[in-house]
Design a protein around this motif. Structure first.
Motif, PDB file in Angstrom:
ATOM      1  N   ARG A  45     -28.092  19.604 -28.531  1.00  0.00           N
ATOM      2  CA  ARG A  45     -27.044  19.149 -29.440  1.00  0.00           C
ATOM      3  C   ARG A  45     -27.525  19.064 -30.892  1.00  0.00           C
ATOM      4  O   ARG A  45     -26.818  19.514 -31.799  1.00  0.00           O
ATOM      5  CB  ARG A  45     -26.494  17.798 -28.979  1.00  0.00           C
ATOM      6  CG  ARG A  45     -25.331  17.305 -29.818  1.00  0.00           C
ATOM      7  CD  ARG A  45     -24.937  15.884 -29.463  1.00  0.00           C
ATOM      8  NE  ARG A  45     -24.470  15.736 -28.119  1.00  0.00           N
ATOM      9  CZ  ARG A  45     -23.185  15.764 -27.764  1.00  0.00           C
ATOM     10  NH1 ARG A  45     -22.264  15.958 -28.669  1.00  0.00           N
ATOM     11  NH2 ARG A  45     -22.829  15.589 -26.516  1.00  0.00           N
ATOM     12  N   HIS A  49     -25.844  21.084 -33.973  1.00  0.00           N
ATOM     13  CA  HIS A  49     -25.322  20.346 -35.125  1.00  0.00           C
ATOM     14  C   HIS A  49     -25.879  20.929 -36.419  1.00  0.00           C
ATOM     15  O   HIS A  49     -25.144  21.133 -37.393  1.00  0.00           O
ATOM     16  CB  HIS A  49     -25.665  18.861 -34.993  1.00  0.00           C
ATOM     17  CG  HIS A  49     -25.181  18.029 -36.128  1.00  0.00           C
ATOM     18  ND1 HIS A  49     -23.839  17.762 -36.322  1.00  0.00           N
ATOM     19  CD2 HIS A  49     -25.844  17.420 -37.141  1.00  0.00           C
ATOM     20  CE1 HIS A  49     -23.704  17.023 -37.409  1.00  0.00           C
ATOM     21  NE2 HIS A  49     -24.909  16.807 -37.923  1.00  0.00           N
ATOM     22  N   ARG A  50     -27.172  21.194 -36.414  1.00  0.00           N
ATOM     23  CA  ARG A  50     -27.821  21.747 -37.613  1.00  0.00           C
ATOM     24  C   ARG A  50     -27.263  23.142 -37.934  1.00  0.00           C
ATOM     25  O   ARG A  50     -26.963  23.449 -39.091  1.00  0.00           O
ATOM     26  CB  ARG A  50     -29.335  21.806 -37.396  1.00  0.00           C
ATOM     27  CG  ARG A  50     -30.091  22.390 -38.547  1.00  0.00           C
ATOM     28  CD  ARG A  50     -30.077  21.419 -39.724  1.00  0.00           C
ATOM     29  NE  ARG A  50     -30.825  22.001 -40.825  1.00  0.00           N
ATOM     30  CZ  ARG A  50     -30.400  22.003 -42.080  1.00  0.00           C
ATOM     31  NH1 ARG A  50     -29.280  21.421 -42.401  1.00  0.00           N
ATOM     32  NH2 ARG A  50     -31.120  22.542 -43.011  1.00  0.00           N
ATOM     33  N   GLN A  53     -23.867  22.807 -39.413  1.00  0.00           N
ATOM     34  CA  GLN A  53     -23.938  22.389 -40.814  1.00  0.00           C
ATOM     35  C   GLN A  53     -24.253  23.562 -41.733  1.00  0.00           C
ATOM     36  O   GLN A  53     -23.826  23.592 -42.881  1.00  0.00           O
ATOM     37  CB  GLN A  53     -25.003  21.305 -41.014  1.00  0.00           C
ATOM     38  CG  GLN A  53     -24.592  19.956 -40.528  1.00  0.00           C
ATOM     39  CD  GLN A  53     -25.693  18.924 -40.759  1.00  0.00           C
ATOM     40  OE1 GLN A  53     -26.883  19.237 -40.711  1.00  0.00           O
ATOM     41  NE2 GLN A  53     -25.280  17.694 -41.001  1.00  0.00           N
ATOM     42  N   ARG A  60     -20.594  25.360 -34.050  1.00  0.00           N
ATOM     43  CA  ARG A  60     -19.546  24.325 -34.114  1.00  0.00           C
ATOM     44  C   ARG A  60     -18.739  24.312 -32.813  1.00  0.00           C
ATOM     45  O   ARG A  60     -18.416  23.253 -32.269  1.00  0.00           O
ATOM     46  CB  ARG A  60     -18.638  24.591 -35.317  1.00  0.00           C
ATOM     47  CG  ARG A  60     -17.748  23.421 -35.654  1.00  0.00           C
ATOM     48  CD  ARG A  60     -16.965  23.610 -36.947  1.00  0.00           C
ATOM     49  NE  ARG A  60     -17.797  24.147 -38.026  1.00  0.00           N
ATOM     50  CZ  ARG A  60     -17.460  25.214 -38.760  1.00  0.00           C
ATOM     51  NH1 ARG A  60     -16.326  25.832 -38.577  1.00  0.00           N
ATOM     52  NH2 ARG A  60     -18.271  25.639 -39.707  1.00  0.00           N
ATOM     53  N   GLY A  63     -20.782  22.786 -30.068  1.00  0.00           N
ATOM     54  CA  GLY A  63     -20.756  21.331 -30.228  1.00  0.00           C
ATOM     55  C   GLY A  63     -19.472  20.729 -29.678  1.00  0.00           C
ATOM     56  O   GLY A  63     -19.497  19.693 -29.004  1.00  0.00           O
ATOM     57  N   ASP A  67     -19.082  18.209 -26.494  1.00  0.00           N
ATOM     58  CA  ASP A  67     -18.368  16.934 -26.587  1.00  0.00           C
ATOM     59  C   ASP A  67     -17.429  16.715 -25.407  1.00  0.00           C
ATOM     60  O   ASP A  67     -17.160  15.576 -25.038  1.00  0.00           O
ATOM     61  CB  ASP A  67     -17.577  16.854 -27.892  1.00  0.00           C
ATOM     62  CG  ASP A  67     -18.478  16.649 -29.098  1.00  0.00           C
ATOM     63  OD1 ASP A  67     -19.643  16.248 -28.913  1.00  0.00           O
ATOM     64  OD2 ASP A  67     -18.010  16.908 -30.234  1.00  0.00           O
TER      65      ASP A  67
END
Length: 188
Positions: A45, A49-50, A53, A60, A63, A67
């Protein structure tokens, strides 16, 4: 009522040149489901996330899938189960048409071996060598699979809750607090 035409159609469908490619495709789809489950289970995760970003759209998406991992994995399991049953049915039908009653055993054993080795063990092993990469590659297909099969799983869950008269755990006001407390207790 069965007629001679039905028997001819069935005989043509049970020809090896029809069944073998269908079984191979089914094992391939089973491998996709297994690789998807392994990728979502083992993807990092923080790395996703990195990458998100930094503008990586697939990261994305991964991610977002992580979730809702439980729902996505449930949809993948449903698809995997359906495909594995179809592979077993086709393999058994073909070999039963060729070898009679013994073919039922041969078909079941062959389908089990194919699905176990090429639909489960191999894709999971390969995915564990680079789960982040596999998750990024499979993310769009995993999203589509969850969108198509997720409602079926949700409907099944509702039916089971209704039959067993269980409340929906997501409707409990303290659901998130209970989940956090259980997580903390597990970490201690």
């Amino acid at each position: 009522l069965r007629c001679a035409q039905d028997d001819i159609v069935i005989e043509r469908l049970l020809m090896p040149e029809v069944v073998v490619p269908l079984v191979a495709a089914g094992v391939g789809v089973s491998a996709f489901f297994s690789a998807g489950r392994a990728a979502l289970t083992h993807a990092a995760r923080p790395r996703m996330h990195r990458l998100a970003q930094l503008g990586n759209r697939r990261a994305r998406l991964v991610g977002a899938l992580i979730d809702r991992r439980d729902d996505v994995i449930a949809a993948l399991r449903l698809g995997n189960m359906a495909v594995n049953v179809a592979v077993a049915a086709l393999t058994t039908a073909l070999l039963a048409s060729m070898y009679g009653a013994y073919g039922v055993f041969y078909g079941a054993a062959l389908a089990f071996g194919l699905v176990l080795l090429f639909g489960e063990i191999l894709p999971r092993s390969l995915t564990q060598l680079g789960p982040d990469r596999v998750a990024l590659v499979l993310a769009p297909a995993l999203k589509l699979t969850a969108a198509l099969l997720g409602p079926i799983m949700e409907g099944g869950a509702r039916l089971v809750r209704r039959l067993l008269r269980l409340p929906d755990p997501r409707l409990r006001p303290d659901h998130d607090a209970v989940a956090r407390e259980q997580l903390l207790r597990g970490a201690i």
